[in-house]
Design a protein around this motif. Structure first.
Motif, PDB file in Angstrom:
ATOM      1  N   SER A 181       3.329   0.977  -9.245  1.00 59.11           N
ATOM      2  CA  SER A 181       3.414   2.199 -10.045  1.00 59.11           C
ATOM      3  C   SER A 181       2.288   2.119 -11.060  1.00 59.11           C
ATOM      4  N   SER A 182       2.090   3.165 -11.818  1.00 55.78           N
ATOM      5  CA  SER A 182       1.115   3.107 -12.893  1.00 55.78           C
ATOM      6  C   SER A 182       1.565   2.078 -13.928  1.00 55.78           C
ATOM      7  N   SER A 183       0.614   1.385 -14.529  1.00 57.47           N
ATOM      8  CA  SER A 183       0.967   0.516 -15.660  1.00 57.47           C
ATOM      9  C   SER A 183       1.336   1.354 -16.873  1.00 57.47           C
ATOM     10  N   ASN A 184       0.964   2.629 -16.839  1.00 56.30           N
ATOM     11  CA  ASN A 184       1.268   3.557 -17.925  1.00 56.30           C
ATOM     12  C   ASN A 184       2.305   4.570 -17.437  1.00 56.30           C
ATOM     13  N   GLN A 185       1.983   5.861 -17.528  1.00 58.13           N
ATOM     14  CA  GLN A 185       2.826   6.921 -16.985  1.00 58.13           C
ATOM     15  C   GLN A 185       1.984   7.705 -16.006  1.00 58.13           C
ATOM     16  N   GLY A 186       2.393   7.717 -14.724  1.00 57.13           N
ATOM     17  CA  GLY A 186       1.553   8.342 -13.719  1.00 57.13           C
ATOM     18  C   GLY A 186       2.323   9.133 -12.689  1.00 57.13           C
ATOM     19  N   ILE A 187       1.583   9.851 -11.865  1.00 56.74           N
ATOM     20  CA  ILE A 187       2.165  10.630 -10.781  1.00 56.74           C
ATOM     21  C   ILE A 187       2.374   9.722  -9.567  1.00 56.74           C
ATOM     22  N   ASP A 188       3.036  10.246  -8.544  1.00 60.27           N
ATOM     23  CA  ASP A 188       3.176   9.537  -7.281  1.00 60.27           C
ATOM     24  C   ASP A 188       1.930   9.795  -6.429  1.00 60.27           C
ATOM     25  N   TYR A 189       1.318   8.725  -5.928  1.00 62.56           N
ATOM     26  CA  TYR A 189       0.160   8.869  -5.042  1.00 62.56           C
ATOM     27  C   TYR A 189       0.011   7.595  -4.230  1.00 62.56           C
ATOM     28  N   TYR A 208      -0.770  13.463  -3.198  1.00 61.46           N
ATOM     29  CA  TYR A 208      -2.129  13.041  -3.546  1.00 61.46           C
ATOM     30  C   TYR A 208      -2.390  11.601  -3.104  1.00 61.46           C
ATOM     31  N   GLY A 209      -3.644  11.354  -2.755  1.00 59.51           N
ATOM     32  CA  GLY A 209      -4.051  10.005  -2.395  1.00 59.51           C
ATOM     33  C   GLY A 209      -5.486   9.755  -2.808  1.00 59.51           C
ATOM     34  N   ILE A 210      -5.819   8.500  -3.018  1.00 59.43           N
ATOM     35  CA  ILE A 210      -7.185   8.101  -3.339  1.00 59.43           C
ATOM     36  C   ILE A 210      -7.797   7.467  -2.098  1.00 59.43           C
ATOM     37  N   SER A 211      -8.886   8.048  -1.625  1.00 58.73           N
ATOM     38  CA  SER A 211      -9.583   7.523  -0.462  1.00 58.73           C
ATOM     39  C   SER A 211     -10.434   6.329  -0.884  1.00 58.73           C
ATOM     40  N   MET A 212     -10.216   5.202  -0.231  1.00 59.91           N
ATOM     41  CA  MET A 212     -10.877   3.956  -0.627  1.00 59.91           C
ATOM     42  C   MET A 212     -12.217   3.826   0.084  1.00 59.91           C
ATOM     43  N   ASN A 213     -13.215   4.489  -0.483  1.00 56.03           N
ATOM     44  CA  ASN A 213     -14.552   4.439   0.108  1.00 56.03           C
ATOM     45  C   ASN A 213     -15.263   3.126  -0.197  1.00 56.03           C
ATOM     46  N   THR A 250      -1.065   1.018  -0.274  1.00 55.86           N
ATOM     47  CA  THR A 250      -0.495   0.825  -1.609  1.00 55.86           C
ATOM     48  C   THR A 250       0.076   2.160  -2.054  1.00 55.86           C
ATOM     49  N   LEU A 251       1.385   2.179  -2.322  1.00 59.25           N
ATOM     50  CA  LEU A 251       2.044   3.379  -2.849  1.00 59.25           C
ATOM     51  C   LEU A 251       2.233   3.210  -4.346  1.00 59.25           C
ATOM     52  N   GLU A 252       1.715   4.149  -5.106  1.00 55.54           N
ATOM     53  CA  GLU A 252       1.852   4.151  -6.570  1.00 55.54           C
ATOM     54  C   GLU A 252       2.936   5.163  -6.918  1.00 55.54           C
ATOM     55  N   LEU A 253       4.094   4.649  -7.324  1.00 55.50           N
ATOM     56  CA  LEU A 253       5.273   5.493  -7.517  1.00 55.50           C
ATOM     57  C   LEU A 253       5.633   5.585  -9.000  1.00 55.50           C
ATOM     58  N   GLY A 254       5.125   6.629  -9.655  1.00 53.42           N
ATOM     59  CA  GLY A 254       5.543   6.913 -11.018  1.00 53.42           C
ATOM     60  C   GLY A 254       4.999   5.964 -12.059  1.00 53.42           C
ATOM     61  N   SER A 255       5.844   5.616 -13.023  1.00 54.22           N
ATOM     62  CA  SER A 255       5.421   4.961 -14.259  1.00 54.22           C
ATOM     63  C   SER A 255       5.939   3.539 -14.368  1.00 54.22           C
TER      64      SER A 255
END
Length: 376
Positions: A181-189, A208-213, A250-255
């Motif tokens: 998850s985010s180390s802070n407060q974040g969205i799901d991506y 949303y997703g981040i493409s790992m170029n 890697t799933l980033e789920l919330g905060s």
């Protein structure tokens, strides 16, 4: 279906206490595919533990014939970081002994492979499955050399011993899912490798997703996937396309430090949906759902840092849409020069929405405040 539960010793403390990992293995009638899912690699990122707890309950209610393969679930995969505290804040992103990020320490076979081109030429005419089996065997042989060092008289530092335990559990998987998850407060991506994984990303029910170029292979998902991507690339360079049945996420789920029920639900439903698509999970009368995920590059994420020290107020909330020139937040700036406090307004440099925000509202100059995701 009952899981096979195994416990692996991880670290013996000076007090004599033992830290360990516990693995829940669900094994279906067929076991030709393996799914490895872990959570809590960073100490404060605990939401994945709730996801795994619900998955354990879900798989326990299945019949063996509903699972084609094996699913390995590892909650609290970093008990060292999970137990790390500063007052009542959970930290654990960095190893307190050597300062290393727990997710930047992993062994990458591509960096250790002596002759990838030679391997490809020697296996060029074999079928794809035989190629993968042989490459995995070679990868395991190189990986095992770490154990010789660990067991030697001089041994190895903690991070090398720790990564050996995690990677020994996951190296032979087909699909790896690392829950953060985010180390802070974040969205799901999620983080997505470019190419064929972009199609699979649509089945995690995440917008949303981040493409790992670009990546260096030191993160957990990267260290697993990078050798397989290199294998595919080398075959293509020499004139053949092969389909490697490996994916890493890697799933980033919330905060951080939170168990947001919505983020937990996203994680659980997305993993189930993905496993149905991969023909690992067999659910009657269920068709995998598609989410038209928006994949963006890291360059589209703009971080904002405090231009001066002070207290943050009137900050735009998470997911808020902004236009260039909109006020993002204010800093109440105090001084020791006999002057009144100053209110400093900070404005957006471009259009986008609030992607991530810091936990603290008290900042020193140069500290992180928020991130803005541009969709241009």
């Amino acid at each position: 279906m009952k899981p096979k539960i195994q416990t692996f010793d991880l670290l013996k403390l000076a007090s004599g206490d033992q830290l360990s990992l516990q693995v829940y293995q669900f094994i279906g009638k067929k076991s030709d595919k393996k799914v490895y899912i872990q959570s809590n690699l960073h100490g404060s990122e605990i939401v994945g533990n709730a996801v795994i707890a619900q998955l354990i309950d879900f798989f326990s209610g299945l019949k063996p014939e509903q699972l084609d393969g094996e699913v390995w679930l590892v909650p609290i995969c970093n008990p060292i970081g999970t137990n790390q505290r500063n007052h009542f804040f959970a930290t654990g992103r960095y190893n307190s002994y050597d300062g290393k990020d727990w997710n930047r320490i992993f062994w990458d076979y591509e960096k250790n492979c002596q002759d990838l081109e030679g391997f490809v030429k020697a296996h060029f005419k074999l079928d794809s499955l035989s190629i993968q089996e042989s490459f995995l065997k070679q990868q395991k042989k190189a990986f095992t050399k770490q154990l010789d060092k660990i067991q030697g008289s001089s041994s190895a530092p903690l991070y090398e011993q720790y990564r050996y335990q995690l990677q020994s559990l996951s190296i032979d998987a087909n699909y790896v899912i690392d829950l953060h998850s985010s180390s802070n407060q974040g969205i799901d991506y999620l983080f997505c490798f470019p190419g064929k994984q972009e199609e699979s990303a649509k089945y995690f029910n995440i917008d949303y997703g981040i493409s790992m170029n670009t990546y260096d292979g030191d993160a957990f998902d990267e260290s697993f996937m990078k050798p397989w991507l290199a294998l595919e690339k080398k075959f293509k360079e020499l004139g053949r396309d092969i389909n490697v049945d490996r994916e890493s996420w890697t799933l980033e789920l919330g905060s951080g430090m939170q168990m947001n029920p919505q983020s937990v639900a996203v994680g659980v439903s997305g993993i189930k949906n993905y496993l149905v698509k991969k023909n690992v999970l067999k659910l009657p009368n269920y068709s995998p759902q598609i989410t038209e995920i928006k994949l963006v590059s890291r360059q589209q994420i703009k971080s904002y840092y405090a231009p001066t020290g002070g207290m943050v107020q009137n900050r735009m909330s998470l997911k808020h849409t902004v236009k260039a020139g909109d006020k993002l937040y204010q800093i109440i700036s105090f001084n020791k020069q006999g002057k009144l406090p100053e209110i400093i307004d900070i404005y957006a440099e471009n259009d986008g929405f609030i992607f991530d925000v810091s936990t603290s509202y008290s900042v020193n100059q140069g500290e992180y405040i928020l991130a803005l995701l541009s969709l241009e």
